[in-house]
Scaffold this active site. Structure first.
Site, PDB file in Angstrom:
ATOM      1  N   LYS A  14       0.860  -1.284  -0.037  1.00  0.00           N
ATOM      2  CA  LYS A  14      -0.085   0.076   0.031  1.00  0.00           C
ATOM      3  C   LYS A  14       0.801   1.253  -0.022  1.00  0.00           C
ATOM      4  O   LYS A  14       0.603   2.274  -0.914  1.00  0.00           O
ATOM      5  CB  LYS A  14      -0.781   0.068   1.043  1.00  0.00           C
ATOM      6  CG  LYS A  14      -1.838  -1.063   1.462  1.00  0.00           C
ATOM      7  CD  LYS A  14      -2.915  -0.898   2.546  1.00  0.00           C
ATOM      8  CE  LYS A  14      -2.035  -1.068   3.885  1.00  0.00           C
ATOM      9  NZ  LYS A  14      -1.408  -2.318   4.016  1.00  0.00           N
ATOM     10  N   ARG A  89      -9.562   1.101   8.922  1.00  0.00           N
ATOM     11  CA  ARG A  89      -9.153  -0.397   9.095  1.00  0.00           C
ATOM     12  C   ARG A  89     -10.288  -1.255   9.583  1.00  0.00           C
ATOM     13  O   ARG A  89     -10.229  -2.343   9.700  1.00  0.00           O
ATOM     14  CB  ARG A  89      -7.921  -0.438   9.914  1.00  0.00           C
ATOM     15  CG  ARG A  89      -6.843   0.254   9.326  1.00  0.00           C
ATOM     16  CD  ARG A  89      -5.485  -0.297  10.078  1.00  0.00           C
ATOM     17  NE  ARG A  89      -4.180   0.449   9.517  1.00  0.00           N
ATOM     18  CZ  ARG A  89      -3.092  -0.235   9.563  1.00  0.00           C
ATOM     19  NH1 ARG A  89      -2.811  -1.470  10.218  1.00  0.00           N
ATOM     20  NH2 ARG A  89      -2.121   0.167   9.023  1.00  0.00           N
ATOM     21  N   ARG A 128      11.499  -6.791   5.337  1.00  0.00           N
ATOM     22  CA  ARG A 128      11.191  -5.307   5.729  1.00  0.00           C
ATOM     23  C   ARG A 128      11.649  -5.395   7.149  1.00  0.00           C
ATOM     24  O   ARG A 128      12.664  -4.380   7.205  1.00  0.00           O
ATOM     25  CB  ARG A 128       9.843  -4.824   5.447  1.00  0.00           C
ATOM     26  CG  ARG A 128       9.800  -3.236   5.860  1.00  0.00           C
ATOM     27  CD  ARG A 128       8.466  -2.893   5.648  1.00  0.00           C
ATOM     28  NE  ARG A 128       7.327  -3.303   6.585  1.00  0.00           N
ATOM     29  CZ  ARG A 128       6.055  -3.017   6.687  1.00  0.00           C
ATOM     30  NH1 ARG A 128       5.533  -2.471   5.631  1.00  0.00           N
ATOM     31  NH2 ARG A 128       5.433  -3.188   7.712  1.00  0.00           N
ATOM     32  N   ARG A 134      12.453  -2.707  11.867  1.00  0.00           N
ATOM     33  CA  ARG A 134      11.328  -2.120  12.386  1.00  0.00           C
ATOM     34  C   ARG A 134      10.982  -3.371  13.537  1.00  0.00           C
ATOM     35  O   ARG A 134      10.708  -4.413  13.087  1.00  0.00           O
ATOM     36  CB  ARG A 134      10.100  -2.145  11.491  1.00  0.00           C
ATOM     37  CG  ARG A 134      10.308  -0.948  10.338  1.00  0.00           C
ATOM     38  CD  ARG A 134       9.329  -0.783   9.255  1.00  0.00           C
ATOM     39  NE  ARG A 134       7.963  -0.959   9.776  1.00  0.00           N
ATOM     40  CZ  ARG A 134       6.913  -0.660   9.282  1.00  0.00           C
ATOM     41  NH1 ARG A 134       6.911  -0.079   7.818  1.00  0.00           N
ATOM     42  NH2 ARG A 134       5.800  -0.931   9.569  1.00  0.00           N
ATOM     43  N   ARG A 145      -0.633  -9.558  13.298  1.00  0.00           N
ATOM     44  CA  ARG A 145      -1.449  -8.413  12.303  1.00  0.00           C
ATOM     45  C   ARG A 145      -2.049  -9.076  11.350  1.00  0.00           C
ATOM     46  O   ARG A 145      -3.111  -8.446  10.895  1.00  0.00           O
ATOM     47  CB  ARG A 145      -0.084  -7.644  11.839  1.00  0.00           C
ATOM     48  CG  ARG A 145       0.530  -6.710  13.125  1.00  0.00           C
ATOM     49  CD  ARG A 145       1.876  -6.059  12.272  1.00  0.00           C
ATOM     50  NE  ARG A 145       1.393  -5.013  11.329  1.00  0.00           N
ATOM     51  CZ  ARG A 145       2.287  -4.778  10.403  1.00  0.00           C
ATOM     52  NH1 ARG A 145       3.760  -5.228  10.581  1.00  0.00           N
ATOM     53  NH2 ARG A 145       2.109  -3.644   9.719  1.00  0.00           N
TER      54      ARG A 145
END
Length: 187
Positions: A14, A89, A128, A134, A145
């Site tokens: 996204k 969301r 990632r 992260r 998630r």
């Protein structure tokens, strides 16, 4: 002028696609994730509260996120359009967004949903995490998630299906292929 929502599970691309599309249309990309991560990094009251939920892989409470979006959409750079990246969301957030847009005399043009299989998402998110360092992208948090997305966010597809503005996009392929598919679907 384009008023867009980019949807899809974590790791679907996204943010990457929104970044490309915003340049084409010269509109801001509004990423609630980026806003929240900045608040966490800066140690703001909102950031401290949001961090508890983000570290667990849960959604930040609606009141916080809806307030952020309302404040952002009235800024001058949104007058010619915007891309919402990561909001709404939940169906409740989508209903709140509809009310905000109605108050601001705005309408959405398209809701772009990037569809990517879970196994590919896990691979992308773990990659990632290594690349960007992260802390919210470890395997346990990723699984949580994805579960949260599947139970709370996936119902948005049905919410937007009846509106005629939902664009279902295959999120597999090269970045350019996906971008071209999105551009064709939002014309």
């Amino acid at each position: 002028m384009k008023r867009l929502i980019f949807m899809g599970p974590p790791g679907a691309g996204k943010g990457t696609q929104a970044d490309i599309i915003k340049e084409k249309y010269k509109i801001p990309q509004i990423s609630t994730g980026d806003i929240l991560r900045a608040a966490v990094k800066n140690g703001t009251a909102m950031g401290i509260e949001a961090k508890k939920f983000m570290d667990a892989g849960d959604l930040v409470p609606d009141a916080v996120v809806i307030g952020i979006i309302r404040d952002r959409l009235v800024e001058a750079d949104c007058a010619n359009g915007f891309i919402l990246d990561g909001f709404p969301r939940t169906v409740e957030q989508a209903k709140a967004l509809s009310e905000i847009l109605k108050e601001l005399h705005m309408e959405l043009d398209s809701v772009v949903n990037l569809d990517v299989p879970d196994d590919e998402l896990v691979k992308r998110l773990l990659g990632r995490a290594i690349k960007e360092g992260r802390s919210d992208d470890n395997e346990e948090t990723i699984k949580n998630r994805l579960h949260t997305y599947n139970t709370k966010t996936l119902p948005l597809i049905d919410f937007y299906k009846g509106t005629g503005i939902l664009r279902q996009i295959n999120g597999l392929g090269s970045m350019e292929e996906i971008t071209n598919t999105i551009l064709k679907s939002i014309q």
